[in-house]
Design a protein around this motif. Sequence first.
Motif, PDB file in Angstrom:
ATOM      1  N   LEU A  79       0.839  -1.216   0.000  1.00 20.80           N
ATOM      2  CA  LEU A  79       0.000   0.000   0.000  1.00 20.80           C
ATOM      3  C   LEU A  79       0.863   1.250   0.000  1.00 20.80           C
ATOM      4  CD1 LEU A  79      -3.054  -0.812   2.274  1.00 20.80           C
ATOM      5  CD2 LEU A  79      -3.021  -0.403  -0.177  1.00 20.80           C
ATOM      6  N   ALA A  80       1.987   1.213   0.743  1.00 21.30           N
ATOM      7  CA  ALA A  80       2.878   2.383   0.777  1.00 21.30           C
ATOM      8  C   ALA A  80       3.485   2.613  -0.605  1.00 21.30           C
ATOM      9  CB  ALA A  80       3.968   2.172   1.818  1.00 21.30           C
ATOM     10  N   VAL A  81       3.847   1.509  -1.263  1.00 16.02           N
ATOM     11  CA  VAL A  81       4.392   1.640  -2.612  1.00 16.02           C
ATOM     12  C   VAL A  81       3.326   2.221  -3.536  1.00 16.02           C
ATOM     13  CG1 VAL A  81       5.215   0.348  -4.604  1.00 16.02           C
ATOM     14  CG2 VAL A  81       6.052  -0.218  -2.327  1.00 16.02           C
ATOM     15  N   GLN A  82       2.103   1.685  -3.419  1.00 14.64           N
ATOM     16  CA  GLN A  82       1.041   2.135  -4.314  1.00 14.64           C
ATOM     17  C   GLN A  82       0.689   3.606  -4.100  1.00 14.64           C
ATOM     18  OE1 GLN A  82      -1.796  -0.941  -3.497  1.00 14.64           O
ATOM     19  NE2 GLN A  82      -0.729  -2.407  -4.815  1.00 14.64           N
ATOM     20  N   SER A  83       0.952   4.131  -2.891  1.00 15.34           N
ATOM     21  CA  SER A  83       0.672   5.563  -2.707  1.00 15.34           C
ATOM     22  C   SER A  83       1.798   6.418  -3.266  1.00 15.34           C
ATOM     23  CB  SER A  83       0.491   5.917  -1.229  1.00 15.34           C
ATOM     24  OG  SER A  83       0.034   4.854  -0.491  1.00 15.34           O
ATOM     25  N   ALA A  84       2.921   5.819  -3.614  1.00 16.24           N
ATOM     26  CA  ALA A  84       4.055   6.639  -4.057  1.00 16.24           C
ATOM     27  C   ALA A  84       4.312   6.525  -5.554  1.00 16.24           C
ATOM     28  CB  ALA A  84       5.312   6.221  -3.292  1.00 16.24           C
ATOM     29  N   ILE A  85       3.690   5.534  -6.208  1.00 14.01           N
ATOM     30  CA  ILE A  85       3.968   5.371  -7.626  1.00 14.01           C
ATOM     31  C   ILE A  85       2.724   5.654  -8.460  1.00 14.01           C
ATOM     32  CG2 ILE A  85       5.699   3.580  -7.200  1.00 14.01           C
ATOM     33  CD1 ILE A  85       3.495   1.578  -8.195  1.00 14.01           C
ATOM     34  N   GLY A  86       2.961   5.801  -9.750  1.00  9.81           N
ATOM     35  CA  GLY A  86       1.847   5.842 -10.684  1.00  9.81           C
ATOM     36  C   GLY A  86       2.063   4.697 -11.654  1.00  9.81           C
TER      37      GLY A  86
ATOM     38  N   ALA B 205     -16.642  -8.766 -12.403  1.00 11.14           N
ATOM     39  CA  ALA B 205     -16.094  -9.440 -13.579  1.00 11.14           C
ATOM     40  C   ALA B 205     -15.894  -8.439 -14.722  1.00 11.14           C
ATOM     41  CB  ALA B 205     -17.018 -10.561 -14.011  1.00 11.14           C
ATOM     42  N   ARG B 206     -16.813  -7.471 -14.811  1.00 12.63           N
ATOM     43  CA  ARG B 206     -16.693  -6.480 -15.880  1.00 12.63           C
ATOM     44  C   ARG B 206     -15.408  -5.668 -15.725  1.00 12.63           C
ATOM     45  NH1 ARG B 206     -21.714  -2.741 -16.117  1.00 12.63           N
ATOM     46  NH2 ARG B 206     -20.725  -1.865 -14.293  1.00 12.63           N
ATOM     47  N   GLU B 207     -15.075  -5.346 -14.468  1.00  8.07           N
ATOM     48  CA  GLU B 207     -13.846  -4.580 -14.251  1.00  8.07           C
ATOM     49  C   GLU B 207     -12.622  -5.389 -14.667  1.00  8.07           C
ATOM     50  OE1 GLU B 207     -13.195  -1.636 -12.103  1.00  8.07           O
ATOM     51  OE2 GLU B 207     -15.216  -1.138 -11.449  1.00  8.07           O
ATOM     52  N   TRP B 208     -12.670  -6.691 -14.383  1.00  9.74           N
ATOM     53  CA  TRP B 208     -11.546  -7.529 -14.800  1.00  9.74           C
ATOM     54  C   TRP B 208     -11.458  -7.547 -16.298  1.00  9.74           C
ATOM     55  CZ3 TRP B 208      -7.736  -8.914 -11.909  1.00  9.74           C
ATOM     56  CH2 TRP B 208      -7.912  -9.152 -10.545  1.00  9.74           C
ATOM     57  N   GLU B 209     -12.623  -7.707 -16.947  1.00 11.23           N
ATOM     58  CA  GLU B 209     -12.631  -7.871 -18.382  1.00 11.23           C
ATOM     59  C   GLU B 209     -12.174  -6.615 -19.104  1.00 11.23           C
ATOM     60  OE1 GLU B 209     -16.384  -8.998 -20.332  1.00 11.23           O
ATOM     61  OE2 GLU B 209     -15.841 -10.970 -19.543  1.00 11.23           O
ATOM     62  N   ARG B 210     -12.586  -5.470 -18.597  1.00  5.62           N
ATOM     63  CA  ARG B 210     -12.238  -4.224 -19.290  1.00  5.62           C
ATOM     64  C   ARG B 210     -10.871  -3.709 -18.873  1.00  5.62           C
ATOM     65  NH1 ARG B 210     -18.064  -1.163 -19.051  1.00  5.62           N
ATOM     66  NH2 ARG B 210     -19.188  -2.772 -20.176  1.00  5.62           N
ATOM     67  N   GLY B 211     -10.212  -4.423 -18.002  1.00  2.00           N
ATOM     68  CA  GLY B 211      -8.871  -4.019 -17.614  1.00  2.00           C
ATOM     69  C   GLY B 211      -8.835  -2.872 -16.624  1.00  2.00           C
ATOM     70  N   THR B 212     -10.003  -2.464 -16.108  1.00  2.00           N
ATOM     71  CA  THR B 212     -10.005  -1.353 -15.172  1.00  2.00           C
ATOM     72  C   THR B 212      -9.561  -1.801 -13.789  1.00  2.00           C
ATOM     73  OG1 THR B 212     -12.347  -1.773 -14.930  1.00  2.00           O
ATOM     74  CG2 THR B 212     -11.720   0.044 -16.313  1.00  2.00           C
ATOM     75  N   MET B 213      -9.652  -3.113 -13.522  1.00  2.74           N
ATOM     76  CA  MET B 213      -9.316  -3.595 -12.194  1.00  2.74           C
ATOM     77  C   MET B 213      -7.849  -3.355 -11.875  1.00  2.74           C
ATOM     78  SD  MET B 213     -10.749  -4.698  -9.652  1.00  2.74           S
ATOM     79  CE  MET B 213     -11.980  -5.896  -9.259  1.00  2.74           C
ATOM     80  N   GLU B 214      -7.000  -3.542 -12.886  1.00  2.40           N
ATOM     81  CA  GLU B 214      -5.575  -3.396 -12.637  1.00  2.40           C
ATOM     82  C   GLU B 214      -5.258  -1.966 -12.216  1.00  2.40           C
ATOM     83  OE1 GLU B 214      -3.407  -5.092 -15.848  1.00  2.40           O
ATOM     84  OE2 GLU B 214      -1.468  -4.697 -14.911  1.00  2.40           O
ATOM     85  N   ALA B 215      -5.905  -1.005 -12.881  1.00  5.64           N
ATOM     86  CA  ALA B 215      -5.646   0.388 -12.540  1.00  5.64           C
ATOM     87  C   ALA B 215      -6.199   0.725 -11.164  1.00  5.64           C
ATOM     88  CB  ALA B 215      -6.259   1.297 -13.594  1.00  5.64           C
ATOM     89  N   LEU B 216      -7.351   0.119 -10.811  1.00  6.19           N
ATOM     90  CA  LEU B 216      -7.931   0.373  -9.488  1.00  6.19           C
ATOM     91  C   LEU B 216      -7.027  -0.178  -8.398  1.00  6.19           C
ATOM     92  CD1 LEU B 216     -11.737  -0.452  -9.418  1.00  6.19           C
ATOM     93  CD2 LEU B 216     -10.602   1.749  -9.206  1.00  6.19           C
ATOM     94  N   MET B 217      -6.495  -1.372  -8.657  1.00  8.86           N
ATOM     95  CA  MET B 217      -5.761  -2.069  -7.621  1.00  8.86           C
ATOM     96  C   MET B 217      -4.476  -1.381  -7.254  1.00  8.86           C
ATOM     97  SD  MET B 217      -6.115  -6.034  -7.921  1.00  8.86           S
ATOM     98  CE  MET B 217      -7.588  -6.816  -7.347  1.00  8.86           C
ATOM     99  N   VAL B 218      -3.938  -0.636  -8.199  1.00 12.83           N
ATOM    100  CA  VAL B 218      -2.646  -0.039  -7.925  1.00 12.83           C
ATOM    101  C   VAL B 218      -2.802   1.297  -7.195  1.00 12.83           C
ATOM    102  CG1 VAL B 218      -2.279   1.293 -10.006  1.00 12.83           C
ATOM    103  CG2 VAL B 218      -0.367   0.042  -8.984  1.00 12.83           C
ATOM    104  N   THR B 219      -4.047   1.729  -6.991  1.00  9.95           N
ATOM    105  CA  THR B 219      -4.270   2.918  -6.167  1.00  9.95           C
ATOM    106  C   THR B 219      -4.254   2.473  -4.703  1.00  9.95           C
ATOM    107  OG1 THR B 219      -6.653   2.652  -6.079  1.00  9.95           O
ATOM    108  CG2 THR B 219      -5.781   3.854  -7.958  1.00  9.95           C
ATOM    109  N   PRO B 220      -4.170   3.414  -3.776  1.00 10.21           N
ATOM    110  CA  PRO B 220      -4.063   3.006  -2.365  1.00 10.21           C
ATOM    111  C   PRO B 220      -5.360   2.438  -1.797  1.00 10.21           C
ATOM    112  CG  PRO B 220      -3.295   5.257  -2.700  1.00 10.21           C
ATOM    113  CD  PRO B 220      -3.970   4.842  -3.957  1.00 10.21           C
ATOM    114  N   ILE B 221      -6.353   2.204  -2.595  1.00  6.84           N
ATOM    115  CA  ILE B 221      -7.624   1.707  -2.066  1.00  6.84           C
ATOM    116  C   ILE B 221      -7.419   0.329  -1.441  1.00  6.84           C
ATOM    117  CG2 ILE B 221      -8.379   0.549  -4.183  1.00  6.84           C
ATOM    118  CD1 ILE B 221     -11.183   1.671  -3.559  1.00  6.84           C
TER     119      ILE B 221
END
Lengths: 585, 377, 369
Positions: A79-86, B205-221
Amino acid sequence: MVTAAALACRRLCKAFTSGNRVTQALDDIDLTVAPGRIAGLIGPDGAGKTTLMRLAAGLLRADAGELRVLDLDVSREPLAVQSAIGYMPQRFGLYEDLSVQENLDLYADLQGVPVAERGERYAELMRLVGLARFAARLAGRLSGGMKQKLGLACTLVRPPRLLLLDEPTVGVDPVSRRELWAIVQRLVREQGVSVLLSTAYLDEAERCDEVILLHQGRLLGQGTPASFSEPLAGRCHLANAPAIPKRRLQMRLAALPAVADAIIQGERVRVVTHAAGPPDLSELDAGPAGVEIRPVAPNFEDAFITRLQAERAEATPNPPLPGAHAMAGPGGAAVIRVDRLERRFGAFYAVRDVSFEVRRGEIFGLLGANGAGKSTTFRMLCGLLPASGGRLEVAGHDLRRAAAQARGRIGYMAQRFSLYANLTVAQNLRFFASAYGLVQRRRQERIRWALDGFDLERYADMASGDLPLGYKQRLAMAAALMHEPDILFLDEPTSGVDPLARREFWHRINRLAEQGVTVLVTTHFMDEANYCDRLVIMADGEVLAQGTPAETKARFRDAERPDPTMEDAFIALIEQRAQAAGEPP
Amino acid sequence: MSARRGGASMRLRGMVRKESLQILRDPSSIAIAFVMPVLLLLLFGYGVSLDAQHIPLAVVIERPDANSAGFAAVFEQSEYFSPRRLASIQEAEQALRERQVDGLVWLRGDFSRRLLAAGDAPVGVILNGVDANQARIAQGYIQGAWQRWLQAYAALQGRELTLPVAMEQRVWFNPALRSRNFLVPGLVAVIMTLIGALLTALVVAREWERGTMEALMVTPIRIGELLLGKLLPYFVLGMGGMLLSVAMARWQFGVPLNGSFWLLLLTSALFMLVALGMGLLISTVARNQFVAGQIAILVTFLPAFILSGFIFDIGSMPAPVQFITHVVPARYFVAILQTLFLAGDVWPVVLGNAAALLLMMLIFFAVLGRKARKSLE
Amino acid sequence: MLRHILALALKELLALLRDKRSRFVLIGPPIAQLLVFGFAATFDLQNAPMAIYNQDQGAAARELIARFEGSRNFEVVARIDRDDEIAALVDERRALLVLRIGPRFSEEILRGGSGPVQVILDGRNSNTAMLALNYTRSIVTDFNEAWAARRGQPGSPARLEIRPWYNANLESRWFVVPGIVGLLTLVVTLIVTALSVAREREAGTFDQLLVTPLRPVEILIGKSIPGLLIGLLQGSLIVAIAVHGFGIPLRGSVGALYLGMALFLLSAVGVGLMISSLAVTQQQGLLGAFLFMVPAVILSGFATPIANMPQAVQAITYINPLRYFLIVLRGVFLQGDSCALLMDQYWPMALIGLVSLILAGWLFRHRMY
């Protein structure tokens, strides 16, 4: 903080299991990416580029080894990494049913950008990517290049210290590609962001500060682009022979034992030899007469190809293609005629007022970015889509209305691998042989021809979906050539294929054309246009230019660009058009 | 700490707003939530009925006289039968064989004689037993008609019919035994299982299929925020569909609602969470709209239809099958709905089944918490 | 022409059967459904919970109670001795039925009068309640007759002799299991055909197919053969399980059964291919199949009789091929019907099959992109 590496990994391993097959995606990788620079991750498909990106973004877990991003241990503090990268994945997840502004808002919320700071940040980003005018438009209605820029803006909504970009320029038109690069370079220069970027375009490698070369999960080398090409000094040459068609020259040069690689570059043939010094032209098939050759500076692509050839011990087969048609150069009667072709989808013109002719034995190219209308034109020619207006004729027929037999004269290879994935190679071949009405001995002969000529024998009983990528393409081509068609339709045959396979592919096409087969090919790789005898360049459903590659490029020769590339020509065409329409480019 | 919590609520708000906007712009989820229940309720509500009326019946009277006419009259007066006089038993049997009638009543030539003399006149009844349930219902109606005839006959003879056991029946909650009254509340449960699971099964499943899940997951959520952000808007949507179904049950199909509305709302909310949780779990595992949709239909619709007790009585199933019904969430909700609609606030029934639903919900979300990780693997 | 069609059909079968997942989809769920439906879908009432509230101490009451205890339809779960316990038992669904025998029951009945007995039923499930009521009535009638005979009292002046034909013990399973043959062959055939074009569209192979010299009509026939074959095999398998596993009698001619099955499959394939030519994605294909299947099953008489539906709904069932096939199945299985008796079921299926195949062919040609 500034001195810490942007990314560092030691003995990093990652494997994927599907069924009982284990793929080692990353194998014992050691590398360090310095901060404040653009590092390029280069390698053919399946090299492990995306896996490395996802590991760095904390989306995958390493099997072994250590991975630190911005001095944080990714496996412990994702999570810390994800808050620092894009991170911008290959297909960036824009919500197509949300507007540009709503997409930005979502990512601002998720990244925790304080509401007070947003106005300023949005304004800055919109200036950066030039989308300010489109804030209210739905993301799904942006062009491919604009989507990619919006994706980048969403990634940047909270200023990251490290930016991970996974193939950001794939499928994007050359103009947008240039703009994207300008944005990334500005970020590094002005804000000191570190960037790790993967790409399949070898010319982009030269724009990176540092190149990381991956192949089948292993690290082949790391250094400046120049450090890769320097060892090739003295091995690169340009051959020119005005009297010989360049494709034939290329074939002859490639056949020389001293030559490692020969490709068409502009109107000449670029040759890389195994040892320093020019190849011995006296060994050429038709003798050295009329061929002049001069040394040139090596570039990254030369280095990349020779490196990969060394890695891939098996030589690319260059088999003869039996089933001889008379040798015939291009010329003669037109076999494809397209006259004011038009295709509407509702109020939207996918193709508008397109006219051209293809003569027998020609390689004819349809060039353009994604969404330019190439595929639509193509599908209409093959009879897969009815035209809304205009006339078209393939070998004297409109394939949409002609009798089934007329289709027996064409071969078709779709953009994606489109044979039956769960049938074996042999079953696929047998089916298409029957579908094309081949019987008995002839059927046996042609199946044998396909298995031998495309080196598919050892995969005959493998499900075709499990084939390595290069072999899938061979199988698709074998199926399309099963019935020895007079006309071959190829839709983006080289997209997603690594440079070595692309070379092999064009060798085969050249041979077919030499035998008198007419080839119609679409591509978004501008450098491949040089393989064509003639081409049209399309954008937004319309033809921008038509002619031989040399003619097309010559229109844009000026003092600034004495030897323009096809890409230069394309960009100039797009700009001309935009100016004519009275918009800023 | 408070800054972190502020971040969490901002992220959650962002997710909820995004999902809501998508719901509003994409007609398919609104169609699933509102149009599908209406269509299914109409189809099932009118298509599924166990109330036999106008059962075609052949009546064969070999020698018509006053006694046999009196007998035939009870059938002719009953709304359960549409009797048809046929001349001979052969003809009647042929009609039965050809499915023109579901049963036949046969008064032999000596009916009157034996009735008066010995008092043991046989009345032959043959039923088409192929549809066992309908045959049994018809049998009940015939017996009822028979009882009425006995009384009428006794009265005609000027004496009272005294049977040793005089049975008085009292059917509670549904005195007219209208099958629709119990089928429709059960249908609401079956349909909402499908709708709830389908709504969420498709969205992740739609998020997985459209590739939006990967972008969501890399946010601090955090994964919990992500799931909650998806759950809330669809919960509102699902409850909308639920209220619509309940309203249709009450006013379109005229099922009385004897229990309290608020209890109904509360238990529906609980059930909706179970169904949505199930859908989320499916889509977390499937990652593909097509597969997720298939699984959702397979694991919700058929079990809810067959194993929930909505139409087939659970108590009559073999023990192993009865055991399986305990993992079908619709089973508990069917019991709650049938009770709330027809009987009223029977706390032991409502609480017991609600506790089972609560347990299932907790299990689903616990499994979901374990399965759903912020990872692409 | 023939060679083309054979090659296509072979390819379709290979593509279906080489994939482990689709092999499983063709075998697993149908068998599971057969078992679940066969065992769970029953209207028979067994061991229904009942309570007894006996206010009488006499022998007659005990005899009546013994008859309930001896019935396999009921299970006595409680004996109560207060009025207010009834409500709790019934409300909470612990007892479906409460038998209340009045305080002077034995006395009255010995005197030659009528003994008061009250039956209280939970009507929430009206069907169960009605069945319980019928069983109760039978027990009481038997008791009455036995009592009257023993005491030499005049019984009823006439006897009702009820004989169910074709299904003497009135077992629901005999009704449900033959229906499953129809249900499952419909499901499998639709899944095989409705997705076949969409699957190829998604994989891109459909374009590859269309640029070969194959004619649309050849493609259509080639695609319908696997559906017919697999449906026929599946149907035979389920018929075999129904006969040997569930012990359902197969009384009629196998020829009449297979004629019906073939005509039904023809119409199912036609509908499947119609859906297939309309659907662009597999998702749409699946949705289409589902949208056809659910009403087709509900409005077929599979679980509840068509005769109970409102007139307008009954009219719709005439275009439902499953309606006819279920009659054929039950007719052949239980009634021993011959071809001649089932003519009225055959021709509508043939007509539906013909019309849907022609429509599918038309749609196919007009939606080739």
